[in-house]
Design an enzyme around this catalytic site. Structure first.
Site, PDB file in Angstrom:
ATOM      1  N   HIS A   1      30.171 -25.503   9.195  1.00 34.20           N
ATOM      2  CA  HIS A   1      29.902 -24.926   7.868  1.00 34.20           C
ATOM      3  C   HIS A   1      29.540 -23.439   7.998  1.00 34.20           C
ATOM      4  CE1 HIS A   1      28.543 -29.273   7.110  1.00 34.20           C
ATOM      5  NE2 HIS A   1      29.524 -29.113   6.242  1.00 34.20           N
TER       6      HIS A   1
ATOM      7  N   MET B   1      28.925 -30.668   1.554  1.00 37.01           N
ATOM      8  CA  MET B   1      28.085 -31.818   1.193  1.00 37.01           C
ATOM      9  C   MET B   1      26.754 -31.737   1.949  1.00 37.01           C
ATOM     10  SD  MET B   1      30.536 -34.958   0.326  1.00 37.01           S
ATOM     11  CE  MET B   1      30.797 -35.592   1.963  1.00 37.01           C
ATOM     12  N   GLY B   2      26.439 -30.579   2.510  1.00 32.89           N
ATOM     13  CA  GLY B   2      25.144 -30.392   3.154  1.00 32.89           C
ATOM     14  C   GLY B   2      25.075 -30.965   4.555  1.00 32.89           C
TER      15      GLY B   2
ATOM     16  N   GLY C   1      37.558 -25.817   5.623  1.00 34.07           N
ATOM     17  CA  GLY C   1      37.796 -26.009   7.050  1.00 34.07           C
ATOM     18  C   GLY C   1      39.083 -26.779   7.328  1.00 34.07           C
TER      19      GLY C   1
HETATM   20  P1  AMP Z   1      31.629 -31.316   4.312  1.00 35.29           P
HETATM   21  O1  AMP Z   1      30.226 -30.855   4.129  1.00 35.29           O
HETATM   22  O2  AMP Z   1      31.834 -32.234   5.466  1.00 35.29           O
HETATM   23  O3  AMP Z   1      32.256 -31.808   3.017  1.00 35.29           O
HETATM   24  O4  AMP Z   1      32.467 -30.016   4.699  1.00 35.29           O
HETATM   25  C1  AMP Z   1      32.397 -28.828   3.949  1.00 35.29           C
HETATM   26  C2  AMP Z   1      33.418 -27.861   4.480  1.00 35.29           C
HETATM   27  O5  AMP Z   1      33.170 -27.617   5.858  1.00 35.29           O
HETATM   28  C3  AMP Z   1      34.857 -28.402   4.397  1.00 35.29           C
HETATM   29  O6  AMP Z   1      35.734 -27.333   4.041  1.00 35.29           O
HETATM   30  C4  AMP Z   1      35.113 -28.876   5.812  1.00 35.29           C
HETATM   31  O7  AMP Z   1      36.480 -28.878   6.167  1.00 35.29           O
HETATM   32  C5  AMP Z   1      34.345 -27.845   6.607  1.00 35.29           C
HETATM   33  N1  AMP Z   1      34.025 -28.333   7.955  1.00 35.29           N
HETATM   34  C6  AMP Z   1      33.437 -29.507   8.294  1.00 35.29           C
HETATM   35  N2  AMP Z   1      33.366 -29.638   9.645  1.00 35.29           N
HETATM   36  C7  AMP Z   1      33.934 -28.522  10.163  1.00 35.29           C
HETATM   37  C8  AMP Z   1      34.178 -28.065  11.496  1.00 35.29           C
HETATM   38  N3  AMP Z   1      33.816 -28.777  12.566  1.00 35.29           N
HETATM   39  N4  AMP Z   1      34.781 -26.872  11.658  1.00 35.29           N
HETATM   40  C9  AMP Z   1      35.154 -26.129  10.568  1.00 35.29           C
HETATM   41  N5  AMP Z   1      34.956 -26.509   9.288  1.00 35.29           N
HETATM   42  C10 AMP Z   1      34.351 -27.678   9.076  1.00 35.29           C
END
Ligand code: AMP
Length: 283
Positions: free
Chosen positions: A37, A30-31, A147
């Site tokens: 990420h 989601m940026g 993640g």
């Molecule tokens: P989001 O942008 O928050 O929707 O996350 C996108 C991807 O990044 C998802 O697969 C999350 O689980 C992963 N992600 C977010 N935060 C972390 C983190 N601290 N460590 C590893 N992966 C992450």
């Protein structure tokens, strides 16, 4: 790095790679990119010939009183970080393009969304499952990396990939943390300096649980009570849940015979934070 804004262009891009026998890895986001990420992108790059990252703040996974309108965004910085990470293409669709007028289909799983965050965010995982299904059909990846930070999401995506026969291998990336232990999250941008200290109650709780189990404590209710009391000592915290559960089904467990998942959601001020750890009591 290619920047792609429409579904047709994205599908054409992927079909071209397939014709060239190039494998495609996909990291949906989601940026407001951070090192969590980036770590998924690095993993993805090592697994395939090409790496596609999507940046899309998916409206259908936000409840009516959640932070859709204020979700942090910095596309220019994201594109610079993606380029530096060696991303081959960024898919940047608009909301109307993903959900055109008269869009009707929802993907719902029967069991996994009923636990943990799903209890507090009733429409969240239907929104996630639906958008990931669409993104898989648009990007057509060989591998997708998610993640472990969003553990329940990861389990749901593994299940839907299996259930809907997607020919996509799901790979998990470990939780990336700040030096002080705080799990990285785009939502950390909402926290003030003092709230950041309270946010440490989550990662510290994971340590506390490991410590208590290592010392021989076997009663998970006792451990949960201690964690809840510990979190309450930090200003501005409101516990949503502290749960010990089965890492596959996410059902609550009171047994420490096998590996368990400790998952927590805590509000710090108005910011909702999650964290988790897989704990192997035998070790
Ligand atoms: P989001 O942008 O928050 O929707 O996350 C996108 C991807 O990044 C998802 O697969 C999350 O689980 C992963 N992600 C977010 N935060 C972390 C983190 N601290 N460590 C590893 N992966 C992450």
């Amino acid at each position: 790095m290619d920047i792609i804004k429409t579904k047709a262009q994205m599908q054409e891009w992927s079909k071209k790679r397939q014709r060239e026998s190039k494998t495609i890895c996909f990291v949906p986001t989601m940026g407001y990119l951070h090192k969590g990420h980036i770590s998924l992108m690095e993993k993805g790059k090592s697994l395939c010939d090409t790496l596609v990252v999507s940046i899309f703040v998916n409206p259908t996974q936000f409840g009516p009183n959640e932070d859709l309108a204020s979700y942090p965004s910095d596309i220019e910085n994201d594109l610079a970080l993606a380029e530096k990470a060696g991303v081959t293409a960024v898919f940047l669709p608009t909301k109307d393009h993903i959900y055109p007028e008269n869009f009707q289909t929802e993907i719902n799983l029967k069991s996994l969304p009923n636990f943990l965050c799903g209890k507090f965010r009733p429409i969240h995982f239907s929104g996630v499952a639906t958008v990931v299904t669409k993104l898989f059909n648009i990007v057509m990846p060989d591998i997708a990396v998610f993640g472990q930070k969003d553990y329940q999401q990861l389990q749901i995506i593994r299940q839907l990939t299996l259930d809907l026969d997607f020919d996509v291998k799901i790979v998990a990336g470990p939780i990336i943390r700040e030096k002080d232990g705080l799990a990285m999250s785009s939502r950390n941008a909402y926290l003030s300096a003092s709230q950041k200290k309270s946010a440490l109650s989550l990662s510290k709780s994971l340590h506390l649980a490991r410590e208590l189990i290592a010392k021989g404590e076997k009663n998970l209710v006792t451990i949960r009570n201690q964690i809840e009391a510990f979190i309450c000592t930090f200003p501005e915290t409101t516990i949503e849940y502290v749960s010990f559960c089965d890492p596959e089904t996410l059902e609550d467990t009171d047994s420490i015979e096998n590996q368990i998942l400790l998952a927590l959601a805590v509000k710090v001020g108005k910011t909702r934070l999650i964290d988790n750890a897989l704990i192997d009591p035998a070790q």
